[in-house]
Design an enzyme around this catalytic site. Structure first.
Site, mmCIF file in Angstrom:
data_model
loop_
_atom_site.group_PDB
_atom_site.id
_atom_site.type_symbol
_atom_site.label_atom_id
_atom_site.label_comp_id
_atom_site.label_asym_id
_atom_site.label_seq_id
_atom_site.Cartn_x
_atom_site.Cartn_y
_atom_site.Cartn_z
ATOM 1 N N ARG A 86 -4.406 28.234 -3.942
ATOM 2 C CA ARG A 86 -4.886 27.313 -4.979
ATOM 3 C C ARG A 86 -4.779 25.871 -4.507
ATOM 4 O O ARG A 86 -3.925 25.543 -3.693
ATOM 5 C CB ARG A 86 -4.051 27.446 -6.254
ATOM 6 C CG ARG A 86 -4.089 28.814 -6.893
ATOM 7 C CD ARG A 86 -5.434 29.089 -7.540
ATOM 8 N NE ARG A 86 -5.602 30.506 -7.807
ATOM 9 C CZ ARG A 86 -5.339 31.073 -8.972
ATOM 10 N NH1 ARG A 86 -4.921 30.356 -9.985
ATOM 11 N NH2 ARG A 86 -5.513 32.363 -9.146
ATOM 12 N N MET A 90 -2.906 11.429 -1.347
ATOM 13 C CA MET A 90 -3.631 10.190 -1.008
ATOM 14 C C MET A 90 -3.114 9.607 0.311
ATOM 15 O O MET A 90 -2.085 10.035 0.815
ATOM 16 C CB MET A 90 -3.461 9.164 -2.121
ATOM 17 C CG MET A 90 -4.357 9.409 -3.307
ATOM 18 S SD MET A 90 -4.302 7.988 -4.433
ATOM 19 C CE MET A 90 -5.607 8.420 -5.552
ATOM 20 N N GLY A 91 -3.782 8.597 0.798
ATOM 21 C CA GLY A 91 -3.330 7.967 2.049
ATOM 22 C C GLY A 91 -4.471 7.546 2.947
ATOM 23 O O GLY A 91 -4.260 7.078 4.061
ATOM 24 N N ARG A 92 -5.701 7.775 2.481
ATOM 25 C CA ARG A 92 -6.911 7.469 3.269
ATOM 26 C C ARG A 92 -6.858 8.101 4.666
ATOM 27 O O ARG A 92 -6.675 9.280 4.763
ATOM 28 C CB ARG A 92 -7.109 5.960 3.361
ATOM 29 C CG ARG A 92 -7.651 5.343 2.087
ATOM 30 C CD ARG A 92 -8.395 4.060 2.443
ATOM 31 N NE ARG A 92 -8.500 3.145 1.324
ATOM 32 C CZ ARG A 92 -9.444 3.201 0.399
ATOM 33 N NH1 ARG A 92 -10.359 4.143 0.445
ATOM 34 N NH2 ARG A 92 -9.484 2.336 -0.573
ATOM 35 N N ARG A 140 1.869 32.525 -4.140
ATOM 36 C CA ARG A 140 0.617 31.903 -3.714
ATOM 37 C C ARG A 140 0.807 30.969 -2.527
ATOM 38 O O ARG A 140 1.922 30.592 -2.180
ATOM 39 C CB ARG A 140 0.062 31.047 -4.855
ATOM 40 C CG ARG A 140 -0.651 31.854 -5.894
ATOM 41 C CD ARG A 140 -1.168 30.976 -7.007
ATOM 42 N NE ARG A 140 -1.743 31.819 -8.033
ATOM 43 C CZ ARG A 140 -1.788 31.497 -9.324
ATOM 44 N NH1 ARG A 140 -1.293 30.344 -9.744
ATOM 45 N NH2 ARG A 140 -2.331 32.313 -10.194
ATOM 46 N N THR A 178 0.841 -1.200 0.000
ATOM 47 C CA THR A 178 0.000 0.000 0.000
ATOM 48 C C THR A 178 0.870 1.243 0.000
ATOM 49 O O THR A 178 1.895 1.286 0.685
ATOM 50 C CB THR A 178 -0.957 0.084 1.217
ATOM 51 O OG1 THR A 178 -1.593 1.364 1.212
ATOM 52 C CG2 THR A 178 -0.279 -0.088 2.546
ATOM 53 N N ILE A 179 0.447 2.256 -0.772
ATOM 54 C CA ILE A 179 1.169 3.531 -0.704
ATOM 55 C C ILE A 179 0.785 4.275 0.569
ATOM 56 O O ILE A 179 1.469 5.187 0.987
ATOM 57 C CB ILE A 179 0.896 4.434 -1.929
ATOM 58 C CG1 ILE A 179 -0.596 4.781 -2.040
ATOM 59 C CG2 ILE A 179 1.415 3.793 -3.210
ATOM 60 C CD1 ILE A 179 -0.863 6.016 -2.882
ATOM 61 N N ASP A 180 -0.345 3.882 1.186
ATOM 62 C CA ASP A 180 -0.817 4.586 2.386
ATOM 63 C C ASP A 180 0.065 4.284 3.599
ATOM 64 O O ASP A 180 0.072 5.026 4.577
ATOM 65 C CB ASP A 180 -2.260 4.180 2.719
ATOM 66 C CG ASP A 180 -3.223 4.414 1.560
ATOM 67 O OD1 ASP A 180 -2.838 5.137 0.626
ATOM 68 O OD2 ASP A 180 -4.338 3.868 1.593
ATOM 69 N N ARG A 197 1.523 7.402 -6.898
ATOM 70 C CA ARG A 197 1.225 5.969 -6.938
ATOM 71 C C ARG A 197 1.699 5.340 -8.251
ATOM 72 O O ARG A 197 1.814 4.120 -8.352
ATOM 73 C CB ARG A 197 -0.304 5.836 -6.810
ATOM 74 C CG ARG A 197 -0.774 4.486 -6.378
ATOM 75 C CD ARG A 197 -2.246 4.545 -6.048
ATOM 76 N NE ARG A 197 -3.053 3.871 -7.039
ATOM 77 C CZ ARG A 197 -4.366 3.658 -6.927
ATOM 78 N NH1 ARG A 197 -5.017 4.090 -5.850
ATOM 79 N NH2 ARG A 197 -5.037 3.038 -7.846
HETATM 80 O O1 F6P Z 1 -5.380 2.681 -0.694
HETATM 81 C C1 F6P Z 1 -4.601 3.214 -1.720
HETATM 82 C C2 F6P Z 1 -5.248 4.419 -2.323
HETATM 83 O O2 F6P Z 1 -4.380 4.946 -3.303
HETATM 84 C C3 F6P Z 1 -5.664 5.501 -1.334
HETATM 85 O O3 F6P Z 1 -4.596 6.324 -0.961
HETATM 86 C C4 F6P Z 1 -6.742 6.201 -2.098
HETATM 87 O O4 F6P Z 1 -7.658 6.838 -1.251
HETATM 88 C C5 F6P Z 1 -7.415 5.092 -2.844
HETATM 89 O O5 F6P Z 1 -6.464 4.054 -2.966
HETATM 90 C C6 F6P Z 1 -7.910 5.486 -4.199
HETATM 91 O O6 F6P Z 1 -8.555 4.401 -4.770
HETATM 92 P P1 F6P Z 1 -8.914 4.234 -6.312
HETATM 93 O O7 F6P Z 1 -7.758 3.545 -6.954
HETATM 94 O O8 F6P Z 1 -10.125 3.364 -6.282
HETATM 95 O O9 F6P Z 1 -9.142 5.577 -6.870
#
Ligand code: F6P
Length: 422
Positions: A310, A205-207, A198, A149-151, A319
């Site tokens: 912005r 990302m990362g949930r 700015r 996972t990248i998270d 990712r």
């Molecule tokens: O869990 C990995 C992840 O890249 C999260 O960081 C992100 O919220 C989610 O997947 C995005 O999912 P999808 O590929 O369905 O857009």
């Protein structure tokens, strides 16, 4: 003497091909990462050496539904540096869910038997590996998990030792490459931010975890917001004052604020903490898709401080792309541990790194295995982020330095002499 050597050679031959005639299948589920192909290649190479025929299951659990979508990886060329997953992925859940009430386990069992799969290695996060563990417990399918996972939010129980104190950190294949990618993106964003004086609100990302957001600091981001610290009404007021001051005192009159997609942000309209979703639709594991918090924060910054702000969603860029050094060594080292699990027939387990070490030092010696059904979700430890100054701490800096090297910054901030009319 001669007789003894013969016996020894004979024994070695048997051990070398201990799994001859058996089939191991690999699948990858959930979001892709730059390290999945490397994981597949490393597992395939080792399993082949043990004597397995190695299959790939296409599109995660989906490839075990219907007639099945299975490919043979045993003697095929495989590019482990190319990011993503050549087996492709899905968020298909074998078990009934709100989105899909059908129990697909019987179809999966049927295909495991039709394709004569003896062992399954599932590359995934909490969802994919949790489902695999259930299949092992309920149906006796021999499975081994592999983290991804990248998270970076799986509970890998990795010790990070800093100044004599041990912290429970996490290191998952995929995160090191994404962190390096985000660092590079942040470095690039600086020039545009600076050119227009700015505030750039950069969404990451990362949930529900801020591990990845911290890597923006390594590319020069000035401030960060993470899901682990709620932005209540009071904290928001403090935040606006804080960034106004920081912006005005910055030599280039510009700021980059890295913001986790899952930040809990006080909504004046709703009178409650809120999260921003790209879509309210849930996937088969019950997760919504985050996206858009940077826009909300940027417009509130402009309204409250008068400074031009912005939003920039980094989305899939961190990712995507190729597997970096740390991930290459990490996947190779964890695949060595898979061999150990296979030889001991220790199923329902997942290899993990025991302690944080630089990639040059990674060896199987640094690994252990954990229960693959007990891995999610590990937030940032409190010692890694300071809510007083919206910044990652020295402890986090030390952690990430082992993984992607030292923080970098590119600056061109000349003091040209001012010319007055004659
Ligand atoms: O869990 C990995 C992840 O890249 C999260 O960081 C992100 O919220 C989610 O997947 C995005 O999912 P999808 O590929 O369905 O857009």
């Amino acid at each position: 003497m001669f007789h003894k050597t013969l016996i020894k050679n004979d024994r070695m031959k048997k051990t070398e091909k201990i799994f001859k005639g058996k089939t191991l299948a690999i699948l990858s589920g959930g979001g892709d990462t730059p390290a999945i192909n490397s994981s597949i290649e490393c597992i395939r190479n080792r399993a082949s050496m043990l004597g397995y025929r190695v299959y790939g299951v296409k599109k995660g659990w989906k490839g075990l539904l219907g007639d099945g979508e299975i490919v043979d990886l045993t003697h095929q060329p495989y590019d482990g540096i190319y990011g993503g997953t050549a087996l492709q992925s899905s968020r298909t859940n074998p078990f009934p869910s709100e989105k899909n009430p059908v129990d697909r386990v019987p179809q999966i069992l049927q295909n495991i038997s039709r394709y004569k799969i003896d062992t399954l290695v599932t590359i995934g996060g909490d969802d994919t590996n949790g489902a695999a563990k259930r299949l092992y417990e309920q149906e006796g399918i021999p499975v081994i998990g592999f983290p991804k996972t990248i998270d970076n939010d799986l509970r890998t129980r990795t010790i990070h030792s800093y100044k004599g104190i041990n912290h429970e950190a996490v290191i998952c294949p995929g995160f090191p490459s994404a962190a390096k990618g985000l660092m590079e993106l942040t470095l690039r964003l600086r020039t545009t931010t600076q050119s227009h004086s700015r505030i750039m609100v950069m969404e990451v990302m990362g949930r529900d975890a801020g591990w990845l957001t911290g890597s923006a600091i390594f590319g020069g981001a000035d401030v960060a917001l993470v899901p682990e610290v709620e932005m209540t009404k009071e904290r928001k007021d403090f935040f606006f004052e804080f960034i106004k001051e920081k912006y005005l005192s910055s030599p280039t009159k510009s700021l980059i604020i890295a913001v986790s997609e899952g930040v809990r942000w006080w909504s004046d309209e709703k009178g409650a903490l809120d999260m921003v979703y790209a879509s309210s639709e849930l996937d088969e594991y019950g997760h919504p898709r985050f996206g858009g918090i940077s826009g909300v924060i940027a417009s509130e910054i402009t309204k409250r401080t008068g400074i031009d702000a912005r939003a920039q969603i980094t989305g899939y860029y961190p990712r995507a792309g190729q597997c970096r050094e740390y991930d290459r060594r990490l996947t190779s080292t964890l695949a060595d541990k898979v061999v150990d699990l296979l030889l001991r027939e220790d199923y329902g387990q997942m290899p993990v790194l025991k302690e944080i070490v630089p990639y040059q030092e990674l060896e199987e010696f640094h690994t252990s295995s954990i229960d693959m059904g007990d891995i999610g979700n590990r937030p940032l430890p409190a010692a890694y982020y300071s809510s007083d100054n919206f910044m990652f701490t020295d402890v986090y800096t030390d952690f990430l330095t082992h993984v992607i090297g030292k923080p970098r910054s590119i600056e061109f901030n000349p003091c040209f002499p001012i010319v007055l009319p004659e």
